[in-house]
Motif scaffolding. Structure first.
Motif, PDB file in Angstrom:
ATOM      1  N   ARG A 137       0.829  -1.199   0.000  1.00 17.39           N
ATOM      2  CA  ARG A 137       0.000   0.000   0.000  1.00 17.39           C
ATOM      3  C   ARG A 137       0.877   1.269   0.000  1.00 17.39           C
ATOM      4  O   ARG A 137       0.572   2.258  -0.661  1.00 17.39           O
ATOM      5  N   ALA A 138       1.995   1.183   0.701  1.00 13.21           N
ATOM      6  CA  ALA A 138       2.880   2.355   0.803  1.00 13.21           C
ATOM      7  C   ALA A 138       3.491   2.720  -0.552  1.00 13.21           C
ATOM      8  O   ALA A 138       3.843   3.879  -0.793  1.00 13.21           O
ATOM      9  N   ASP A 139       3.627   1.731  -1.442  1.00 17.06           N
ATOM     10  CA  ASP A 139       4.253   2.001  -2.756  1.00 17.06           C
ATOM     11  C   ASP A 139       3.220   2.321  -3.827  1.00 17.06           C
ATOM     12  O   ASP A 139       3.569   2.835  -4.894  1.00 17.06           O
ATOM     13  N   LYS A 140       1.951   1.954  -3.550  1.00 19.42           N
ATOM     14  CA  LYS A 140       0.942   1.972  -4.612  1.00 19.42           C
ATOM     15  C   LYS A 140       0.855   3.306  -5.341  1.00 19.42           C
ATOM     16  O   LYS A 140       0.986   3.383  -6.559  1.00 19.42           O
ATOM     17  N   ARG A 141       0.655   4.375  -4.582  1.00 23.60           N
ATOM     18  CA  ARG A 141       0.451   5.691  -5.192  1.00 23.60           C
ATOM     19  C   ARG A 141       1.642   6.071  -6.091  1.00 23.60           C
ATOM     20  O   ARG A 141       1.490   6.613  -7.152  1.00 23.60           O
ATOM     21  N   ARG A 142       2.827   5.717  -5.626  1.00 20.74           N
ATOM     22  CA  ARG A 142       4.045   6.110  -6.353  1.00 20.74           C
ATOM     23  C   ARG A 142       4.247   5.288  -7.622  1.00 20.74           C
ATOM     24  O   ARG A 142       4.647   5.819  -8.658  1.00 20.74           O
ATOM     25  N   ILE A 143       3.978   3.976  -7.553  1.00 24.98           N
ATOM     26  CA  ILE A 143       4.426   3.149  -8.687  1.00 24.98           C
ATOM     27  C   ILE A 143       3.325   2.577  -9.575  1.00 24.98           C
ATOM     28  O   ILE A 143       3.616   2.162 -10.702  1.00 24.98           O
ATOM     29  N   LEU A 144       2.077   2.518  -9.089  1.00 26.14           N
ATOM     30  CA  LEU A 144       1.093   1.732  -9.839  1.00 26.14           C
ATOM     31  C   LEU A 144       0.935   2.193 -11.293  1.00 26.14           C
ATOM     32  O   LEU A 144       1.076   1.404 -12.225  1.00 26.14           O
TER      33      LEU A 144
END
Ligand SMILES: Nc1ncnc2c1ncn2[C@@H]1O[C@H](COP(=O)(O)OP(=O)(O)OP(=O)(O)O)[C@@H](O)[C@H]1O
Ligand SMILES: [Mg+2]
Length: 488
Positions: A137-144
């Motif tokens: 969840r912590a990476d989602k916004r940045r990488i999705l």
């Protein structure tokens, strides 16, 4: 005495135990189990989000994203690490396609984040096949979003690769509307067949791979998504073969610009504007053309060309490659960072490279004549991989004869050019090259088509190699000692 020995004994026992533990971990599956175990602990401390990509939508139409993700996943090296992988024959005879087995998981890394794909295949029927993406969840916004775009791009590239690559050459200025002519690009050179320091080769492969993955990064910096490479070194050291290996590796078409057929600076710009994205734009022997005042292209024309890639019309997915025999006499403006991102030196053979060639050409890993060959290399004698390769090829039925002929050639240093005699200066080489070339151009073979074929051959090393040598300093080539690993 006993007290004195005890610490040493203890140290010895600890070192031996550590050594045994290391052997145990690496020689068995324990390291793998430990990694898995560590990962499951790590997972307990993160919150994950799951994204399903079903094969069909509600109206049972094919989901294109599923198709793209499948293609993308089969191209990942980590696919081979999954516990169960299905192997299928591809369209070409030696093609093997990898498919994830039901309920298998593979990891992928993107912009520093780890993501996993699960083949959520609950039944044997094809209607329920779903691929599931697991992202922290912590990476989602940045990488999705960038990651999904990256999947689109990569799968398009893989499909393009399957269709076959093309080699374009610029044709005479009289055919104003059609500036490029293409032929299928079937050059067999790959990174496996190039003899080069293996560390350097791996560095270059990951440089290319990371370039392909960083579109968003370049855009965020406001930079055009392109990369420029300079390949420099004596003749016959594999520069052109390396370009072909690069194109095969990333699946890009090649545009080889023959500067002798370019009228002037604006003509050069027009050529650039007519190239397509996902291509390698290649200028061979740039040093020679910069010295050769008879060409219509000026230094500023070349500089604009190198920067012209920044024009909005051709800002995407270009790799530029320039080859030179030496860069000492080249204007520093050409070589400045931004115009050339990576400098790669192609040296003459040393003993380690010779051994790799002997293995690939003759199937010989060791031979009683090797010490003698090594000794000659130590005196400073050397030949290009092309020269050694030719000798081995001609005597491939008898390794001893092949090695003897290499020894003789090294002793006389090919045709008397090397360190055993007086090395020719760079200027001699360039003047010799231009003489040879002017001979070609003014000869009987003056028709456009014949020129074109000659250029294809010249570009990809099918013409007899020319003999010119120079010793250069290098940038991306690490210092080598004999015996250092070479990848073939
Ligand atoms: N490093 C190498 N690894 C494998 N093969 C090589 C290497 N260098 C040369 N060869 C062989 O020699 C032939 C000529 O090499 P290539 O045309 O790539 O050299 P080049 O550096 O481009 O030479 P030139 O400066 O004359 O254009 C190739 O067909 C290839 O088989
Ligand atoms: Mg070449």
């Amino acid at each position: 005495m006993e007290i004195l020995y005890t610490p040493f004994l203890l140290l010895f026992i600890i070192v031996s135990l550590l050594f045994l533990l290391r052997v145990l971990l690496f020689k068995t599956g324990l390291i793998y189990i430990t990694k898995k175990w560590w990962r499951s602990i790590e997972d307990c401390f993160h919150v994950y989000q799951f994204f399903k990509v079903p094969e069909f939508n509600e109206s049972m139409q094919e989901n294109q994203l599923y198709h793209k993700v499948s293609i993308y996943l089969s191209s990942l090296a980590s696919m081979e690490d999954s516990d169960y992988t299905n192997l299928f024959a591809g369209k070409k005879s030696n093609d093997i396609i990898l498919h994830l087995d039901p309920n298998q998981v593979i990891d992928d890394y993107f912009l520093g984040a780890r993501v996993s794909w699960i083949n959520d295949d609950k039944s044997d029927t094809t209607c329920c096949r779903t691929l599931v993406l697991k992202v922290r969840r912590a990476d989602k916004r940045r990488i999705l979003r960038p990651y999904l775009q990256h999947i689109h791009i990569t799968s398009d590239e893989v499909e393009q690769k399957k269709k076959g690559l093309k080699l374009y050459i610029n044709i005479g200025s009289h055919e104003q509307n059609r500036r490029w002519r293409s032929v299928p690009f079937n050059h067999p050179s790959t990174f496996d067949t190039i003899v080069m320091d293996s560390d350097l080769k791996n560095k270059l492969k990951s440089d290319l791979e990371s370039f392909l993955k960083t579109k968003q990064y370049y855009h965020r910096l406001g930079r055009a998504w392109k990369r420029s490479y300079l390949l420099y070194g004596p003749s016959g050291t594999g520069k052109s073969s390396f370009v072909a290996a690069m194109a095969n590796f990333i699946g890009y078409d090649v545009y080889g610009i023959d500067l002798s057929r370019v009228l002037d600076d604006s003509d050069l710009k027009t050529l650039l504007l007519q190239t397509t994205s996902k291509s390698v734009i290649l200028i061979e022997d740039l040093d020679r053309f910069l010295m050769d005042k008879s060409t219509g292209v000026s230094l500023s024309g070349v500089l604009n060309f190198m920067d012209g890639i920044l024009n909005a019309c051709c800002a995407e997915e270009r790799i530029m490659v320039f080859t030179m025999n030496g860069k000492d006499h080249v204007d520093p403006a050409i070589l400045r960072p931004g115009r050339i991102d990576v400098h790669i030196h192609f040296p003459l053979c040393d003993f380690a490279a010779f051994k790799t060639l002997a293995n690939s050409y003759l199937g010989v890993k060791d031979h009683k004549l090797f010490p003698q060959v090594e000794e000659i290399f130590l005196t400073g004698a050397s030949l290009s991989p092309a020269e050694i390769g030719e000798l081995m090829l001609a005597n491939r039925n008898s390794p001893s004869r092949a090695l003897k002929s290499v020894i003789t050639a090294l002793q006389t240093d090919g045709d008397g050019r090397g360190s055993l005699n007086i090395r020719r200066q760079w200027t001699d080489n360039s003047s010799r090259k231009s003489t040879e070339d002017s001979g070609e151009h003014s000869g009987v073979f003056s028709k456009e088509g014949v020129h074109a074929m000659k250029d294809f051959r010249k570009l990809y090393g099918l013409l007899r190699f020319k003999s010119n040598k120079t010793s250069e300093s290098f940038d991306m080539t690490p210092d080598r000692k004999d015996g250092q690993s070479y990848g073939s």
